[in-house]
Every structure is written in C-alpha cells, then in structure tokens.
Design an enzyme around this catalytic site. Structure first.
Site, mmCIF file in Angstrom:
data_model
loop_
_atom_site.group_PDB
_atom_site.id
_atom_site.type_symbol
_atom_site.label_atom_id
_atom_site.label_comp_id
_atom_site.label_asym_id
_atom_site.label_seq_id
_atom_site.Cartn_x
_atom_site.Cartn_y
_atom_site.Cartn_z
ATOM 1 N N GLU A 54 56.097 69.152 33.974
ATOM 2 C CA GLU A 54 56.586 70.514 33.728
ATOM 3 C C GLU A 54 58.027 70.475 33.216
ATOM 4 O O GLU A 54 58.405 71.223 32.301
ATOM 5 C CB GLU A 54 56.556 71.354 35.019
ATOM 6 C CG GLU A 54 55.170 71.532 35.621
ATOM 7 C CD GLU A 54 54.858 70.461 36.664
ATOM 8 O OE1 GLU A 54 55.209 69.282 36.446
ATOM 9 O OE2 GLU A 54 54.235 70.798 37.685
ATOM 10 N N CYS A 77 55.088 71.098 41.974
ATOM 11 C CA CYS A 77 55.594 70.713 43.296
ATOM 12 C C CYS A 77 56.531 71.779 43.851
ATOM 13 O O CYS A 77 57.249 72.465 43.115
ATOM 14 C CB CYS A 77 56.279 69.356 43.235
ATOM 15 S SG CYS A 77 57.712 69.288 42.154
ATOM 16 N N ALA A 162 30.561 32.508 32.476
ATOM 17 C CA ALA A 162 31.180 31.281 31.940
ATOM 18 C C ALA A 162 30.086 30.230 31.828
ATOM 19 O O ALA A 162 29.055 30.300 32.513
ATOM 20 C CB ALA A 162 32.284 30.790 32.881
ATOM 21 N N TRP A 170 35.658 32.805 24.272
ATOM 22 C CA TRP A 170 35.513 34.194 24.697
ATOM 23 C C TRP A 170 34.036 34.550 24.734
ATOM 24 O O TRP A 170 33.286 34.104 23.867
ATOM 25 C CB TRP A 170 36.238 35.146 23.747
ATOM 26 C CG TRP A 170 37.698 34.875 23.673
ATOM 27 C CD1 TRP A 170 38.368 34.274 22.665
ATOM 28 C CD2 TRP A 170 38.675 35.215 24.670
ATOM 29 N NE1 TRP A 170 39.710 34.212 22.957
ATOM 30 C CE2 TRP A 170 39.923 34.776 24.187
ATOM 31 C CE3 TRP A 170 38.603 35.831 25.919
ATOM 32 C CZ2 TRP A 170 41.093 34.944 24.921
ATOM 33 C CZ3 TRP A 170 39.769 35.994 26.627
ATOM 34 C CH2 TRP A 170 40.998 35.559 26.129
ATOM 35 N N ARG A 184 44.162 47.569 30.958
ATOM 36 C CA ARG A 184 45.326 46.987 31.630
ATOM 37 C C ARG A 184 46.521 47.939 31.542
ATOM 38 O O ARG A 184 47.258 48.103 32.506
ATOM 39 C CB ARG A 184 45.715 45.663 30.966
ATOM 40 C CG ARG A 184 44.777 44.543 31.288
ATOM 41 C CD ARG A 184 45.234 43.274 30.594
ATOM 42 N NE ARG A 184 44.321 42.188 30.892
ATOM 43 C CZ ARG A 184 44.355 40.990 30.312
ATOM 44 N NH1 ARG A 184 45.266 40.755 29.384
ATOM 45 N NH2 ARG A 184 43.504 40.061 30.656
ATOM 46 N N ARG A 207 48.422 43.207 25.115
ATOM 47 C CA ARG A 207 48.784 42.725 23.778
ATOM 48 C C ARG A 207 48.294 43.680 22.699
ATOM 49 O O ARG A 207 47.717 43.277 21.700
ATOM 50 C CB ARG A 207 48.210 41.319 23.562
ATOM 51 C CG ARG A 207 49.143 40.223 24.042
ATOM 52 C CD ARG A 207 48.408 38.921 24.261
ATOM 53 N NE ARG A 207 47.900 38.825 25.622
ATOM 54 C CZ ARG A 207 46.947 37.977 25.998
ATOM 55 N NH1 ARG A 207 46.382 37.182 25.128
ATOM 56 N NH2 ARG A 207 46.545 37.944 27.250
ATOM 57 N N GLU A 250 39.992 41.479 37.578
ATOM 58 C CA GLU A 250 39.447 40.856 36.357
ATOM 59 C C GLU A 250 38.668 39.580 36.658
ATOM 60 O O GLU A 250 38.575 38.703 35.802
ATOM 61 C CB GLU A 250 40.578 40.592 35.363
ATOM 62 C CG GLU A 250 41.176 41.864 34.767
ATOM 63 C CD GLU A 250 41.659 41.688 33.332
ATOM 64 O OE1 GLU A 250 41.277 40.715 32.672
ATOM 65 O OE2 GLU A 250 42.435 42.556 32.885
ATOM 66 N N GLY A 252 37.429 35.946 38.942
ATOM 67 C CA GLY A 252 36.075 35.632 38.568
ATOM 68 C C GLY A 252 35.082 36.070 39.629
ATOM 69 O O GLY A 252 35.325 37.046 40.364
HETATM 70 N N1 NAP Z 1 33.711 36.522 32.002
HETATM 71 C C1 NAP Z 1 34.553 37.081 32.846
HETATM 72 O O1 NAP Z 1 34.659 38.318 32.948
HETATM 73 C C2 NAP Z 1 35.443 36.213 33.682
HETATM 74 C C3 NAP Z 1 36.581 36.780 34.262
HETATM 75 C C4 NAP Z 1 37.377 35.987 35.070
HETATM 76 C C5 NAP Z 1 37.010 34.667 35.298
HETATM 77 N N2 NAP Z 1 35.925 34.133 34.711
HETATM 78 C C6 NAP Z 1 35.535 32.749 34.977
HETATM 79 O O2 NAP Z 1 35.201 32.673 36.362
HETATM 80 C C7 NAP Z 1 35.472 31.335 36.809
HETATM 81 C C8 NAP Z 1 36.295 31.416 38.097
HETATM 82 O O3 NAP Z 1 35.528 32.080 39.072
HETATM 83 P P1 NAP Z 1 35.527 31.558 40.576
HETATM 84 O O4 NAP Z 1 34.508 32.343 41.318
HETATM 85 O O5 NAP Z 1 35.460 30.073 40.576
HETATM 86 O O6 NAP Z 1 36.991 31.900 41.043
HETATM 87 P P2 NAP Z 1 37.758 33.254 41.336
HETATM 88 O O7 NAP Z 1 36.881 34.342 41.758
HETATM 89 O O8 NAP Z 1 38.688 33.497 40.196
HETATM 90 O O9 NAP Z 1 38.651 32.753 42.570
HETATM 91 C C9 NAP Z 1 38.052 32.371 43.767
HETATM 92 C C10 NAP Z 1 39.150 32.261 44.786
HETATM 93 O O10 NAP Z 1 39.558 33.559 45.188
HETATM 94 C C11 NAP Z 1 40.048 33.518 46.513
HETATM 95 N N3 NAP Z 1 39.249 34.413 47.332
HETATM 96 C C12 NAP Z 1 37.952 34.745 47.196
HETATM 97 N N4 NAP Z 1 37.585 35.596 48.176
HETATM 98 C C13 NAP Z 1 38.683 35.789 48.932
HETATM 99 C C14 NAP Z 1 38.959 36.574 50.080
HETATM 100 N N5 NAP Z 1 38.006 37.342 50.634
HETATM 101 N N6 NAP Z 1 40.183 36.558 50.589
HETATM 102 C C15 NAP Z 1 41.166 35.805 50.018
HETATM 103 N N7 NAP Z 1 40.958 35.023 48.929
HETATM 104 C C16 NAP Z 1 39.743 35.036 48.403
HETATM 105 C C17 NAP Z 1 39.863 32.079 46.987
HETATM 106 O O11 NAP Z 1 41.080 31.406 46.709
HETATM 107 P P3 NAP Z 1 41.653 30.281 47.712
HETATM 108 O O12 NAP Z 1 40.635 29.179 47.668
HETATM 109 O O13 NAP Z 1 42.970 29.908 47.106
HETATM 110 O O14 NAP Z 1 41.767 30.917 49.053
HETATM 111 C C18 NAP Z 1 38.758 31.581 46.071
HETATM 112 O O15 NAP Z 1 38.758 30.187 45.949
HETATM 113 C C19 NAP Z 1 36.217 30.664 35.709
HETATM 114 O O16 NAP Z 1 35.316 29.827 35.033
HETATM 115 C C20 NAP Z 1 36.663 31.782 34.810
HETATM 116 O O17 NAP Z 1 36.777 31.356 33.469
HETATM 117 C C21 NAP Z 1 35.118 34.879 33.898
#
Ligand code: NAP
Length: 320
Positions: A54, A77, A162, A170, A184, A207, A250, A252
């Site tokens: 406002e 407000c 992946a 990608w 983002r 970006r 985002e 994994g």
């Molecule tokens: N296509 C897509 O949209 C996309 C996006 C992102 C990633 N990716 C791919 O996904 C893969 C990685 O996935 P990921 O499953 O291995 O790993 P992630 O989900 O990135 O990370 C897993 C880690 O998150 C932490 N975590 C999980 N649950 C938790 C909880 N309840 N409390 C606290 N910490 C927690 C733990 O870390 P700590 O072990 O340190 O405790 C766990 O080892 C990669 O290959 C990446 O390239 C793909």
C-alpha cells in the site's frame, strides 16, 4: 461487488506474485489504486517485507489517491512497527475513498482491525481463495508453525531420477530447467540431501537473466554438518525454525522420501522428460506407506503443462 472490482483485484493478485520468496517472513501483498477507471498507483511488498504494497502504491499515486479506490490482496495492517507506519493510517491520510480487500489478515495484531479503522473497507470474498494462495507460506507459518514446502522431482517416463551410476544431469531440457530456476526465485530456502550435494555439487542459484539476485538460502539435510556456505538441516521438521515462508526441496530420493514420510510436502512439482532410462535410481525410497489404499486421495492435480518436450505436473496435498 462489481465485475470491475474482481478485475482490479486480479491485477493486485498478479502484483502480489512479484514479491514471493523475497518478503520473508512477511507475506507478499499486491495493491492497485484506481481512479476513474485508470490505474494511478501499483505496489507490492518490497524485499525484506517493507515497505508494504500500500505504501508503494500510494507513493506512485501521489495526489491522485484522493477519492480513489485501493484494491489490496490482504487487509491493510493496523499495527505501527519500528519499520514503518500502519497501512490503514496511510490509506486514510491519503484520502482513499474506498478500500477493497481480498483476504482478512490472520495476524492477531491486525485481524479485522485494519478494515475497522478504515471505515470504508469492503471484503471481496470471491477472490479470497486466490489471495490465500499467493500468501500460502505466510498462512502456513501462522496456522501450522512451519513454512509451505514444495518438492521438486525431475524424472524419466519410467520414474528414474538418475542412472545407476548417479548421473542425473540432465534429465529434463532447458525450458523445464528454466522453470525450476523460476521456482527457486520464488522461494526463501532450498534444501537438498547430503547425497545430492556430494554427487552433483549443485549451486542451487537462480540463473535467469535479471533474477540472479533472487537466489535463496541453501540448506543440506544431513545428520552431520553442512559445508561452509550451507545451512544444516538436521531433520525435515527443522524447517519450522527457518525464518522463511517457502521451502523448495530439490531431492534426491533420500531427502524427498524423508519429507514425504514426515508429511511435510504441500506441493509437488513433477518434471517428466520423454526418455526411458531403465535400470535407474528411483525418485523415492520408503515413504512409510503400509497400504496402497492410504496412498489414494492425498494429491490433487493443480496444473499440467508442456515445457518444451517435458511435462510439468503440479500436485497439491489434499488436507482436511
Ligand atoms: N532428478 C532429480 O530430480 C534429482 C534431484 C536431486 C538429486 N538427484 C540424484 O539423486 C541422487 C542422490 O540421492 P540420494 O537419495 O542418494 O541422496 P539425498 O536424498 O540427496 O541425500 C540423502 C541424505 O540425506 C540425509 N537425510 C535423509 N533423510 C534424513 C533425515 N530424516 N534426517 C536427516 N538427514 C536425512 C542423509 O544424510 P547423512 O547421511 O549425512 O545424514 C542421507 O544420507 C544423486 O544421484 C543425484 O544426482 C536427482
């Protein structure tokens, strides 16, 4: 309430979207001041939450505000803050003739008092749901004590995120990735799991030309410690302590599953590329589901569109 009122409020709602992700922990509000069928002032909440919409619109309108109608997406407000005057007082002092409001302010410092102080305010109930949508993060903080959470997943047609090698860059094309950057820019904090940080070393910045300054804070979900420049998120529930309205997860798969298991995902962004990758890392692991019946009725399709050759489906969590 006239069709013109609904139309001008639509313009104010569009302006409200401009501040999303930048105004934390305040809501992003839009305001349009109209006189004799012409817009004389426009405003939206500025980065950091002040000045309010406002105040910005009144500066633009100047003397033309006298006798004009102000359309505001949230009740002005009623409380004076060290960071600025009450908007109800500003509108009154400017001689605004009528104030049209889309949604009452749930903040107890204003709730109904802003409208009462104005004396010439009316509520446009027909656009209240849309207004609530533009402020869903702020409303979530007030009602549930935590920000609004979006989970983003980019998958192949067969649900992989992946290759088994971990390669994921990608899966989707440039238009889908640009849309992801826009998301983002509209959020206060991005979260990835530690596995993704190690596999992809993502920058998680914006970006898009002109929006580079809107890069959000970054956090790593880990039971350990995050590296320099990253916030540590020790559990999904710890987002309640982040002073932001919107969180974007985002991936994994581990992080996504942890947020879903805790029922902390309000919105799903599923970007699906027209590729098959076969043996792959799945989008999700265990999300704490015992029976298939429990999986039904949880998600409602809110939007679906093509981004280049990829499809984006947006789902919202159905909550009672
Ligand atoms: N296509 C897509 O949209 C996309 C996006 C992102 C990633 N990716 C791919 O996904 C893969 C990685 O996935 P990921 O499953 O291995 O790993 P992630 O989900 O990135 O990370 C897993 C880690 O998150 C932490 N975590 C999980 N649950 C938790 C909880 N309840 N409390 C606290 N910490 C927690 C733990 O870390 P700590 O072990 O340190 O405790 C766990 O080892 C990669 O290959 C990446 O390239 C793909």
């Amino acid at each position: 309430m006239s069709a013109d009122d609904a139309r001008w409020m639509g313009a104010a709602l569009t302006l409200a979207g401009r501040g999303r992700g930048q105004t934390d922990p305040n809501p992003s509000v839009g305001c349009v001041i109209v006189r004799d069928g012409r817009v004389v002032g426009r405003g939206w909440t500025q980065p950091g939450g002040r000045p309010h919409a406002e105040a910005m619109a009144l500066i633009e309108a100047g003397a033309a505000a006298k006798g004009a109608t102000a359309y505001v997406t949230l009740e002005p407000c009623a409380h004076v803050s060290p960071r600025g005057p009450a908007c109800a007082d500003l509108l009154g002092a400017a001689g605004i003739g009528r104030v049209v409001i889309a949604h009452i302010d749930p903040d107890p410092r204003t709730h109904g008092q802003g409208a009462a102080r104005l004396g010439n305010a009316v509520f446009l109930d027909g656009r209240a749901a849309e207004a609530a949508h533009t402020m869903e993060g702020f409303f979530s903080r007030l009602a549930r004590g935590r920000p609004h959470v979006t989970l983003k997943l980019a998958t192949s047609l067969d649900g992989g995120i992946a290759l088994t090698s971990g390669e994921s860059q990608w899966i989707t094309g440039p238009r889908a990735r640009a849309h992801g950057h826009l998301e983002r820019a509209r959020t206060g904090l991005i979260v990835v799991g530690r596995g993704t940080l190690e596999a992809d070393a993502p920058r998680l910045d914006v970006r898009l030309p002109g929006l580079e300054a809107r890069s959000p804070l970054r956090a790593v979900l880990t039971r350990g410690a995050a590296p320099d420049g990253w916030l540590t998120l020790p559990s999904p529930g710890a987002i309640a302590r982040a002073a932001v309205d919107h969180v974007l997860v985002e991936g994994g798969a581990g992080a996504a599953s942890a947020f879903l298991s805790a029922d902390l995902v309000d919105r799903l962004l599923l970007y699906r590329a027209p590729i098959l990758i076969g043996a792959a890392r799945p989008a999700l692991g265990d999300i704490g589901l015992d029976h298939l019946a429990d999986a039904h009725g949880r998600w409602r399709l809110a939007d679906s569109r093509l981004l280049g050759s990829d499809r984006l489906d947006v789902y919202e969590r159905v909550r009672d």
